[in-house]
Design a protein around this motif. Structure first.
Motif, PDB file in Angstrom:
ATOM      1  N   THR A 219       0.831  -1.207   0.000  1.00 24.51           N
ATOM      2  CA  THR A 219       0.000   0.000   0.000  1.00 24.51           C
ATOM      3  C   THR A 219       0.864   1.255   0.000  1.00 24.51           C
ATOM      4  O   THR A 219       0.434   2.311   0.456  1.00 24.51           O
ATOM      5  CB  THR A 219      -0.937  -0.004   1.220  1.00 24.51           C
ATOM      6  OG1 THR A 219      -0.158  -0.147   2.422  1.00 24.51           O
ATOM      7  CG2 THR A 219      -1.948  -1.126   1.131  1.00 24.51           C
ATOM      8  N   LEU A 222      -0.535   4.380  -1.434  1.00 24.16           N
ATOM      9  CA  LEU A 222      -1.555   5.098  -0.677  1.00 24.16           C
ATOM     10  C   LEU A 222      -0.960   6.035   0.365  1.00 24.16           C
ATOM     11  O   LEU A 222      -1.636   6.934   0.860  1.00 24.16           O
ATOM     12  CB  LEU A 222      -2.482   4.107   0.034  1.00 24.16           C
ATOM     13  CG  LEU A 222      -3.407   3.266  -0.842  1.00 24.16           C
ATOM     14  CD1 LEU A 222      -4.129   2.239   0.007  1.00 24.16           C
ATOM     15  CD2 LEU A 222      -4.402   4.144  -1.576  1.00 24.16           C
ATOM     16  N   ALA A 223       0.301   5.810   0.712  1.00 26.16           N
ATOM     17  CA  ALA A 223       0.912   6.572   1.796  1.00 26.16           C
ATOM     18  C   ALA A 223       0.970   8.062   1.511  1.00 26.16           C
ATOM     19  O   ALA A 223       0.944   8.883   2.432  1.00 26.16           O
ATOM     20  CB  ALA A 223       2.315   6.031   2.075  1.00 26.16           C
ATOM     21  N   ILE A 228      -5.973   9.936   4.304  1.00 29.25           N
ATOM     22  CA  ILE A 228      -6.440   8.552   4.202  1.00 29.25           C
ATOM     23  C   ILE A 228      -6.439   7.902   5.573  1.00 29.25           C
ATOM     24  O   ILE A 228      -5.540   8.137   6.399  1.00 29.25           O
ATOM     25  CB  ILE A 228      -5.567   7.764   3.203  1.00 29.25           C
ATOM     26  CG1 ILE A 228      -6.175   6.374   2.957  1.00 29.25           C
ATOM     27  CG2 ILE A 228      -4.133   7.659   3.682  1.00 29.25           C
ATOM     28  CD1 ILE A 228      -5.545   5.626   1.810  1.00 29.25           C
ATOM     29  N   GLN A 229      -7.454   7.077   5.841  1.00 32.90           N
ATOM     30  CA  GLN A 229      -7.578   6.373   7.117  1.00 32.90           C
ATOM     31  C   GLN A 229      -7.868   4.903   6.860  1.00 32.90           C
ATOM     32  O   GLN A 229      -8.649   4.571   5.957  1.00 32.90           O
ATOM     33  CB  GLN A 229      -8.701   6.969   7.965  1.00 32.90           C
ATOM     34  CG  GLN A 229      -8.477   8.413   8.378  1.00 32.90           C
ATOM     35  CD  GLN A 229      -9.659   8.968   9.159  1.00 32.90           C
ATOM     36  OE1 GLN A 229     -10.787   8.529   8.997  1.00 32.90           O
ATOM     37  NE2 GLN A 229      -9.388   9.923  10.029  1.00 32.90           N
ATOM     38  N   GLU A 230      -7.279   4.024   7.658  1.00 37.59           N
ATOM     39  CA  GLU A 230      -7.541   2.593   7.516  1.00 37.59           C
ATOM     40  C   GLU A 230      -8.719   2.193   8.389  1.00 37.59           C
ATOM     41  O   GLU A 230      -8.824   2.613   9.543  1.00 37.59           O
ATOM     42  CB  GLU A 230      -6.312   1.766   7.883  1.00 37.59           C
ATOM     43  CG  GLU A 230      -6.519   0.278   7.655  1.00 37.59           C
ATOM     44  CD  GLU A 230      -5.239  -0.534   7.674  1.00 37.59           C
ATOM     45  OE1 GLU A 230      -5.321  -1.760   7.440  1.00 37.59           O
ATOM     46  OE2 GLU A 230      -4.161   0.059   7.921  1.00 37.59           O
ATOM     47  N   ILE A 239       0.072   2.306   7.018  1.00 36.15           N
ATOM     48  CA  ILE A 239      -0.131   2.486   5.585  1.00 36.15           C
ATOM     49  C   ILE A 239       1.227   2.437   4.887  1.00 36.15           C
ATOM     50  O   ILE A 239       2.182   3.062   5.315  1.00 36.15           O
ATOM     51  CB  ILE A 239      -0.841   3.818   5.306  1.00 36.15           C
ATOM     52  CG1 ILE A 239      -2.225   3.824   5.953  1.00 36.15           C
ATOM     53  CG2 ILE A 239      -0.965   4.071   3.809  1.00 36.15           C
ATOM     54  CD1 ILE A 239      -2.948   5.134   5.861  1.00 36.15           C
ATOM     55  N   ARG A 247      -7.380  -5.281   3.058  1.00 36.96           N
ATOM     56  CA  ARG A 247      -7.402  -4.051   3.859  1.00 36.96           C
ATOM     57  C   ARG A 247      -8.355  -3.054   3.215  1.00 36.96           C
ATOM     58  O   ARG A 247      -8.544  -3.038   1.991  1.00 36.96           O
ATOM     59  CB  ARG A 247      -6.005  -3.453   3.960  1.00 36.96           C
ATOM     60  CG  ARG A 247      -4.997  -4.389   4.560  1.00 36.96           C
ATOM     61  CD  ARG A 247      -3.586  -3.862   4.503  1.00 36.96           C
ATOM     62  NE  ARG A 247      -3.368  -2.736   5.413  1.00 36.96           N
ATOM     63  CZ  ARG A 247      -2.199  -2.127   5.550  1.00 36.96           C
ATOM     64  NH1 ARG A 247      -1.156  -2.508   4.833  1.00 36.96           N
ATOM     65  NH2 ARG A 247      -2.064  -1.125   6.410  1.00 36.96           N
ATOM     66  N   PHE A 249      -9.579   1.142   3.263  1.00 40.21           N
ATOM     67  CA  PHE A 249      -9.244   2.510   3.637  1.00 40.21           C
ATOM     68  C   PHE A 249     -10.370   3.437   3.207  1.00 40.21           C
ATOM     69  O   PHE A 249     -11.167   3.108   2.317  1.00 40.21           O
ATOM     70  CB  PHE A 249      -7.934   2.960   2.958  1.00 40.21           C
ATOM     71  CG  PHE A 249      -6.751   2.078   3.246  1.00 40.21           C
ATOM     72  CD1 PHE A 249      -5.867   2.384   4.277  1.00 40.21           C
ATOM     73  CD2 PHE A 249      -6.513   0.944   2.491  1.00 40.21           C
ATOM     74  CE1 PHE A 249      -4.775   1.578   4.541  1.00 40.21           C
ATOM     75  CE2 PHE A 249      -5.424   0.114   2.749  1.00 40.21           C
ATOM     76  CZ  PHE A 249      -4.552   0.441   3.779  1.00 40.21           C
TER      77      PHE A 249
END
Length: 258
Positions: A219, A222-223, A228-230, A239, A247, A249
């Protein structure tokens, strides 16, 4: 001569349109399901935060659009059926089975249907991303992308061009990719809703994007995405790391509020 009484016509229409738009895009090992948060009736805004995308399992999300009351009731019923399955089998229902379940539930109510258009997105058992779109009486198909709702006529042609590459000719000696990278898909969805908000009064306020990625997938892409939140259970990995399970997000963005 006495006047003849005219026949009186009675009508019953329990449905209404509550605006908003949803869409989903499937990638090679991910799926993104998105929806705006505005709820309207006519020219009135009933709510600026009425979510249209709902988490079903760690590998599946459902977006609903149309009559908000029917949509909320349908999501509640689907979640209940999935909970029964989890208690009976000690595992989550696979995405393909969820699609068939939704089809059966919609078709069973075909004489007094749920007035909602559903888009199911998530990860299949083989690790591929998938999107299933439904009409109100249960007809469904698996697709690479689909938009539904008030601004679907604005967004779907854009997706056809950018995802299916319709009306485009590749450069000499090249070909179009079968799947776009995740970062490009998130950017496309953001642009789709931003442009739709400019042109449609029933779309706006906020945008929620649910990103589901396959197991053993990095991922790292996505960082760099702000905010962004998981949503899946944390196991000490942040992340950008690789985990052995699916997973999920969520990415939230502001849209125009006028």
């Amino acid at each position: 001569m006495a006047p003849v009484a005219q026949p009186i016509q009675s009508a019953f229409n329990p449905y209404t349109e509550n605006g908003g738009t949803i869409l989903a895009i499937a990638g090679q090992d991910f799926a993104v399901v998105a929806g705006d948060t505005r709820q309207t009736e006519g020219y009135s805004i009933q709510s600026r935060y009425a979510p249209k995308v709902f988490r079903l399992t760690d590998r599946a999300t459902l977006a609903v659009n149309g009559f908000a009351a029917d949509g909320n009731m349908f999501v509640k019923t689907v979640k209940q059926r999935l909970e029964w399955y989890r208690h009976a089998h000690d595992k989550d229902m696979p995405l393909r089975a969820i699609a068939r379940l939704i089809q059966t539930m919609l078709y069973a109510k075909r004489f007094f249907p749920y007035y909602v258009y559903n888009i199911l997105g998530g990860i299949e058992e083989d690790g591929t991303g998938a999107v299933y779109s439904f009409d109100p009486v249960g007809s469904y198909e698996r697709e690479a992308c689909r938009a539904a709702g008030a601004a679907s006529s604005l967004i779907q042609p854009f997706l056809d061009n950018q995802i299916y590459f319709k009306n485009q000719v590749p450069a000499a000696g090249t070909s179009f990719p079968k799947h776009l990278p995740l970062a490009d898909v998130v950017s496309l969805i953001t642009d789709s809703f931003t442009s739709a908000t400019e042109r449609h009064i029933e779309v706006g306020d906020g945008l929620e994007m649910f990103v589901i990625v396959a197991a053993n997938r990095s991922t790292a892409d996505l960082a760099a995405i702000a905010g962004i939140q998981e949503l899946t259970a944390a196991t000490g990995a942040g992340i950008g790391s690789v985990r052995t399970e699916e997973r999920m997000f969520i990415i939230r963005r502001e849209l125009k509020k006028d």
